[in-house]
Design an enzyme around this catalytic site. Structure first.
Site, short mmCIF file in Angstrom:
data_model
loop_
_atom_site.label_atom_id
_atom_site.label_comp_id
_atom_site.label_asym_id
_atom_site.label_seq_id
_atom_site.Cartn_x
_atom_site.Cartn_y
_atom_site.Cartn_z
N SER A 56 162.39 14.96 59.35
CA SER A 56 162.06 16.38 59.18
C SER A 56 161.03 16.55 58.07
O SER A 56 160.14 17.39 58.15
CB SER A 56 163.32 17.18 58.83
OG SER A 56 164.27 17.08 59.86
N LYS A 82 169.85 20.53 48.30
CA LYS A 82 168.47 20.51 48.79
C LYS A 82 167.97 21.94 48.91
O LYS A 82 168.76 22.86 49.10
CB LYS A 82 168.41 19.87 50.18
CG LYS A 82 168.71 18.38 50.18
CD LYS A 82 168.51 17.82 51.58
CE LYS A 82 168.85 16.34 51.64
NZ LYS A 82 168.75 15.81 53.01
N ARG A 123 167.73 4.94 61.15
CA ARG A 123 166.33 4.70 61.47
C ARG A 123 165.86 3.34 60.99
O ARG A 123 165.24 2.58 61.69
CB ARG A 123 165.44 5.76 60.82
CG ARG A 123 165.36 7.02 61.59
CD ARG A 123 164.83 8.12 60.74
NE ARG A 123 165.75 8.42 59.66
CZ ARG A 123 165.69 9.50 58.92
NH1 ARG A 123 164.72 10.35 59.10
NH2 ARG A 123 166.57 9.71 57.97
N HIS A 179 166.38 13.62 66.18
CA HIS A 179 167.73 14.19 66.23
C HIS A 179 168.15 14.41 67.69
O HIS A 179 169.28 14.12 68.06
CB HIS A 179 167.76 15.55 65.53
CG HIS A 179 167.46 15.53 64.07
ND1 HIS A 179 166.52 16.34 63.49
CD2 HIS A 179 167.99 14.80 63.05
CE1 HIS A 179 166.48 16.13 62.18
NE2 HIS A 179 167.35 15.19 61.89
P1 ADP Z 1 170.59 14.55 56.25
O1 ADP Z 1 170.18 15.58 55.26
O2 ADP Z 1 172.06 14.46 56.49
O3 ADP Z 1 169.93 13.21 56.11
P2 ADP Z 1 168.95 14.97 58.56
O4 ADP Z 1 168.83 16.25 59.31
O5 ADP Z 1 167.72 14.45 57.88
O6 ADP Z 1 170.11 15.21 57.61
O7 ADP Z 1 169.50 13.83 59.51
C1 ADP Z 1 170.71 13.96 60.21
C2 ADP Z 1 171.04 12.65 60.89
O8 ADP Z 1 170.04 12.34 61.84
C3 ADP Z 1 171.11 11.43 59.98
O9 ADP Z 1 172.12 10.57 60.48
C4 ADP Z 1 169.76 10.79 60.14
O10 ADP Z 1 169.80 9.40 59.88
C5 ADP Z 1 169.51 11.06 61.60
N1 ADP Z 1 168.08 11.07 61.93
C6 ADP Z 1 167.10 11.78 61.33
N2 ADP Z 1 165.89 11.51 61.88
C7 ADP Z 1 166.14 10.62 62.88
C8 ADP Z 1 165.31 9.91 63.80
N3 ADP Z 1 163.99 10.06 63.80
N4 ADP Z 1 165.89 9.06 64.67
C9 ADP Z 1 167.24 8.90 64.64
N5 ADP Z 1 168.07 9.49 63.78
C10 ADP Z 1 167.53 10.34 62.91
#
Ligand code: ADP
Length: 162
Positions: free
Chosen positions: A129, A41, A90, A17
């Site tokens: 996460s 969630k 990703r 992130h």
């Molecule tokens: P959501 O519940 O919206 O998927 P996340 O917190 O998991 O929320 O992810 C938020 C954003 O960050 C999404 O666009 C996701 O694709 C991106 N993201 C999560 N992990 C990574 C990573 N390792 N590298 C790049 N982008 C990421």
């Protein structure tokens, strides 16, 4: 002034992130990181905890702020005059879902909102996460994946749950 929002659960924030935050903060005058309540969630951390961890992690960026929101993202965006959504991609597995959301957001906003996708840095392509939480739950060191204050918070949370 160009303004974008990077929405997500951030449960908790990872280096993946933060990589997207750093890169998109260089593309827009102001970047708003939006922490979603997301009733669908069951998060490990409350919205207040997730927001606080993010705030600590983005301190060095002067044009980035963290907010939390409930309800529809596009309603928040209209109210605050934001027209760009930033999302990270990703792998191909993210693509179907992200495309659907981006297209529907464009449709319901009468084509006033666009989504910008940043592809993940290769170092973080595998990182989520959920994976971080799984490692932390079993006591594995997660300091390569999250800032130290987040690693400490994870340790404390899982210690309390034992
Ligand atoms: P959501 O519940 O919206 O998927 P996340 O917190 O998991 O929320 O992810 C938020 C954003 O960050 C999404 O666009 C996701 O694709 C991106 N993201 C999560 N992990 C990574 C990573 N390792 N590298 C790049 N982008 C990421």
């Amino acid at each position: 002034m160009s303004r974008a929002i990077y929405p997500g659960s951030f449960d908790p924030v990872t280096f993946g992130h933060l990589d997207i935050i750093k890169r998109s903060s260089e593309m827009f005058d102001e970047l708003i990181v939006g922490v979603l309540y997301n009733s669908a969630k069951t998060p490990l951390f409350s919205v207040a905890e997730r927001t606080q961890m993010l705030e600590e992690a983005i301190r060095e960026y002067e044009n980035v702020i963290v907010i939390c929101f409930d309800g529809l993202l596009i309603d928040y965006m209209k109210k605050h005059d934001i027209s760009v959504i930033v999302r990270g991609l990703r792998a191909i597995t993210d693509f179907d879902y992200e495309l659907q959301i981006a297209q529907s957001n464009r449709k319901v906003s009468d084509e006033t909102i666009d989504t910008v996708f940043l592809t993940t840095s290769i170092d973080y392509a595998y990182l989520s996460s959920s994976i971080v939480k799984e490692y932390a739950r079993y006591g594995t060191d997660v300091s390569d994946f999250v800032p130290s204050h987040v690693a400490a918070k994870l340790k404390e949370r899982f210690y309390k749950m034992q």
